[in-house]
Scaffold this active site. Structure first.
Site, PDB file in Angstrom:
ATOM      1  N   PHE A   1      -2.695  30.540  44.383  1.00  0.00           N
ATOM      2  CA  PHE A   1      -1.888  29.935  45.442  1.00  0.00           C
ATOM      3  C   PHE A   1      -0.433  30.236  45.081  1.00  0.00           C
ATOM      4  O   PHE A   1      -0.001  29.973  43.955  1.00  0.00           O
ATOM      5  CB  PHE A   1      -2.139  28.427  45.495  1.00  0.00           C
ATOM      6  CG  PHE A   1      -1.509  27.760  46.668  1.00  0.00           C
ATOM      7  CD1 PHE A   1      -2.166  27.707  47.886  1.00  0.00           C
ATOM      8  CD2 PHE A   1      -0.244  27.203  46.577  1.00  0.00           C
ATOM      9  CE1 PHE A   1      -1.581  27.098  48.984  1.00  0.00           C
ATOM     10  CE2 PHE A   1       0.349  26.591  47.675  1.00  0.00           C
ATOM     11  CZ  PHE A   1      -0.329  26.537  48.885  1.00  0.00           C
TER      12      PHE A   1
ATOM     13  N   ASP B   1      -4.959  24.066  37.750  1.00  0.00           N
ATOM     14  CA  ASP B   1      -4.613  23.548  39.069  1.00  0.00           C
ATOM     15  C   ASP B   1      -5.911  23.105  39.736  1.00  0.00           C
ATOM     16  O   ASP B   1      -6.820  23.920  39.925  1.00  0.00           O
ATOM     17  CB  ASP B   1      -3.930  24.646  39.888  1.00  0.00           C
ATOM     18  CG  ASP B   1      -3.495  24.136  41.262  1.00  0.00           C
ATOM     19  OD1 ASP B   1      -4.293  23.429  41.897  1.00  0.00           O
ATOM     20  OD2 ASP B   1      -2.375  24.456  41.689  1.00  0.00           O
TER      21      ASP B   1
ATOM     22  N   TYR C   1      -3.509  15.415  48.943  1.00  0.00           N
ATOM     23  CA  TYR C   1      -3.675  15.431  50.403  1.00  0.00           C
ATOM     24  C   TYR C   1      -4.790  16.335  50.914  1.00  0.00           C
ATOM     25  O   TYR C   1      -5.011  16.428  52.108  1.00  0.00           O
ATOM     26  CB  TYR C   1      -2.345  15.787  51.089  1.00  0.00           C
ATOM     27  CG  TYR C   1      -1.680  17.055  50.597  1.00  0.00           C
ATOM     28  CD1 TYR C   1      -2.149  18.303  50.977  1.00  0.00           C
ATOM     29  CD2 TYR C   1      -0.564  16.996  49.760  1.00  0.00           C
ATOM     30  CE1 TYR C   1      -1.541  19.465  50.525  1.00  0.00           C
ATOM     31  CE2 TYR C   1       0.043  18.142  49.296  1.00  0.00           C
ATOM     32  CZ  TYR C   1      -0.443  19.368  49.685  1.00  0.00           C
ATOM     33  OH  TYR C   1       0.165  20.523  49.239  1.00  0.00           O
ATOM     34  N   LYS C   2      -5.491  17.002  50.008  1.00  0.00           N
ATOM     35  CA  LYS C   2      -6.621  17.840  50.438  1.00  0.00           C
ATOM     36  C   LYS C   2      -7.914  17.014  50.322  1.00  0.00           C
ATOM     37  O   LYS C   2      -8.085  16.062  51.055  1.00  0.00           O
ATOM     38  CB  LYS C   2      -6.638  19.133  49.631  1.00  0.00           C
ATOM     39  CG  LYS C   2      -5.425  19.997  49.979  1.00  0.00           C
ATOM     40  CD  LYS C   2      -5.248  21.188  49.072  1.00  0.00           C
ATOM     41  CE  LYS C   2      -3.952  21.917  49.454  1.00  0.00           C
ATOM     42  NZ  LYS C   2      -3.511  22.854  48.424  1.00  0.00           N
TER      43      LYS C   2
ATOM     44  N   ARG D   1     -11.035  30.301  57.236  1.00  0.00           N
ATOM     45  CA  ARG D   1     -11.398  29.448  56.103  1.00  0.00           C
ATOM     46  C   ARG D   1     -11.943  28.110  56.597  1.00  0.00           C
ATOM     47  O   ARG D   1     -11.331  27.467  57.455  1.00  0.00           O
ATOM     48  CB  ARG D   1     -10.145  29.236  55.251  1.00  0.00           C
ATOM     49  CG  ARG D   1     -10.418  28.743  53.864  1.00  0.00           C
ATOM     50  CD  ARG D   1      -9.127  28.639  53.078  1.00  0.00           C
ATOM     51  NE  ARG D   1      -8.248  27.614  53.642  1.00  0.00           N
ATOM     52  CZ  ARG D   1      -7.364  26.926  52.927  1.00  0.00           C
ATOM     53  NH1 ARG D   1      -7.214  27.167  51.642  1.00  0.00           N
ATOM     54  NH2 ARG D   1      -6.600  26.023  53.483  1.00  0.00           N
TER      55      ARG D   1
HETATM   56  C1  LIG Z   1      -2.129  23.151  48.249  1.00  0.00           C
HETATM   57  C2  LIG Z   1      -1.845  23.733  46.923  1.00  0.00           C
HETATM   58  C3  LIG Z   1      -0.632  23.489  46.274  1.00  0.00           C
HETATM   59  C4  LIG Z   1       0.415  22.696  46.966  1.00  0.00           C
HETATM   60  O1  LIG Z   1       1.574  22.479  46.296  1.00  0.00           O
HETATM   61  P1  LIG Z   1       2.627  21.424  46.873  1.00  0.00           P
HETATM   62  O2  LIG Z   1       3.707  21.402  45.899  1.00  0.00           O
HETATM   63  O3  LIG Z   1       1.891  20.118  47.012  1.00  0.00           O
HETATM   64  O4  LIG Z   1       3.067  21.891  48.222  1.00  0.00           O
HETATM   65  C5  LIG Z   1      -0.461  24.008  44.993  1.00  0.00           C
HETATM   66  N1  LIG Z   1      -1.430  24.740  44.400  1.00  0.00           N
HETATM   67  C6  LIG Z   1      -2.602  25.005  45.029  1.00  0.00           C
HETATM   68  C7  LIG Z   1      -3.658  25.808  44.355  1.00  0.00           C
HETATM   69  C8  LIG Z   1      -2.832  24.519  46.310  1.00  0.00           C
HETATM   70  O5  LIG Z   1      -3.964  24.786  46.936  1.00  0.00           O
END
Ligand SMILES: *Cc1c(COP(=O)(O)O)cnc(C)c1O
Length: 417
Positions: free
Chosen positions: A130, A202, A227-228, A376
């Protein structure tokens, strides 16, 4: 020929009847008629979260005003909520903090880890990570000329090949956000440790839907968002894990008064908290924080084996059916075919993926688009049914058969895809 979906529907209904988690869907507010397959981007609202946010607004803020920092547990929330989440990610009490954003927490733990490995210059990460994780690592490496960021895949290298005696830290995604590929946390952490490096994980796409075992794997640090799959609400706070063995010595660079040993002593100079709260910087976004609590409690109270079993069942059913009845219309399967190697999502490909997804969304089957050609679909076992998986494929086929996606209005890309 139009496939007969009756058998698939009957089988799905049978699986739903036998599903030990079927009652959990009641705990969420989902709009009528929507098949929500985007909980890997923004989880839906737990009904309890809506009640808690109401209370936070009307009672805690409006009525009780400043007393709520103590009386409503606002001040303690980052570490208290961390303790609520801890069992869901295989962590212990005092090792998890709910705060800030994943990106900021990534900066904190990357710096912390580098400082623990003086003389070592390299960060190893994944080229298909990501992006924010790479952005954070680039920011951290950019602060000192000798630091290097090595990315898996850039020269065909695997993470394992990039780790050596110059590696300070390995920063990996437990489950890849696009492909859904699961990485072996135990094995790769060990690989990092054998080389004298530290491992940061992560958990954005694994916490809540996968049996995450940070301490069993020996992980050093971890970050993730709420939030996921943790259903913590839009822009809800993220979290950070630091293994207990590191907490006494570790230092993070974004020092501030909330991470002070005694914030209300108003000391001029920083003395960090002795525990996990040393990772705090400043005041937390309390309304968002309050919105996240119910989702954390829900996640931590699940039988994770049942959640993972259903997750694999849902993604398997969806993948096989999509291939069977949509393959002839250019649909490909991008995520791993073996359920064991796949997280709780399915990535399909189609040359017109963006428009196809827009047509699906108009028909209330909500997934998302990821560049360049990925459709997705996230399968959150707490509120998605086997029947939902079958109906989603049926709608996908209808969109492809009728070429509904060709409509001009599905071509304009919004800011968020
Ligand atoms: C959604 C996501 C993020 C989000 O980072 P934010 O700082 O909360 O915007 C980070 N890493 C991964 C792998 C994600 O899927």
């Amino acid at each position: 020929m139009t496939p007969n979906l009756d058998a698939a529907r009957a089988r799905a209904d049978e699986m739903d009847r036998a599903d030990p988690l079927r009652a959990m869907a009641e705990r969420f507010h989902l709009p009528e008629g929507v098949i929500y397959l985007d909980g890997n981007s923004l989880g839906p609202a737990p009904k309890a979260a809506l009640r808690e946010v109401e209370a936070a607004l009307h009672s805690e803020w409006a009525e009780k005003l400043i007393t709520s920092w103590n009386a409503a547990g606002w001040f303690a929330a980052p570490s208290d909520y961390g303790d609520i989440l801890a069992p869901a990610i295989g962590a212990g009490k005092g090792e998890v903090l709910v705060c800030d954003t994943t990106t900021l927490n990534a900066h904190k733990v990357l710096h912390a880890a580098l400082k623990m490995r003086p003389g070592r210059t390299n960060i190893v990460a994944e080229g298909d990570s990501f992006p924010t994780n790479i952005h954070a690592a680039e920011g951290v490496t950019g602060l000192a000329a000798e630091r290097r960021l090595l990315l898996e895949g850039e020269d065909g290298d695997r993470v394992e090949d990039l780790i050596d005696d110059r590696t300070a830290v390995v920063f990996l995604n437990h489950i890849n956000y696009r492909t859904g590929v699961v990485r072996d946390m135990g094995l790769l952490t060990k690989r990092a440790h054998d080389a004298g490096a530290l491992a940061i994980w992560d958990l954005c796409h694994s916490a809540g839907v996968f049996d995450v075992r940070l301490n069993e794997a020996g992980a050093d640090f971890a970050v993730g968002c709420t939030y996921k799959y943790l259903n913590g609400g839009p822009g809800g706070p993220a979290y950070l894990f630091a293994a207990a063995r590191h907490i006494p010595e570790v230092e993070q660079p974004l020092t501030g008064w909330w991470g002070h040993e005694a914030p209300f002593s108003f000391d001029v100079h920083h003395r960090s908290d002795k525990g996990i709260r040393k990772f705090l910087s400043g005041t937390q976004h309390m309304l968002s924080m309050r919105g996240a609590k119910a989702g954390l409690e829900l996640a931590a109270s699940q039988d994770i084996a049942a959640v993972r079993a259903k997750s694999m069942g849902l993604t398997q059913l969806f993948t096989e059916l999509a291939e069977e009845i949509c393959g002839e219309f250019g649909i490909g399967v991008f995520s791993p075919r073996e359920a064991e190697r796949r997280g709780s999502q399915v990535a399909l490909t189609h040359p017109e993926a963006y428009a196809v997804m827009q047509a699906l969304i108009e028909r209330k089957v909500i997934g998302d688009f990821r560049t360049p050609d990925i459709l997705r679909f996230g399968f959150a076992p707490l509120y998605v049914s086997y029947r939902d998986a079958v109906e989603a494929v049926a709608v996908l086929r209808e969109v492809l058969v009728t070429e509904a996606w060709r409509d001009e209005r599905f071509r304009t890309r919004a800011a968020v895809t």
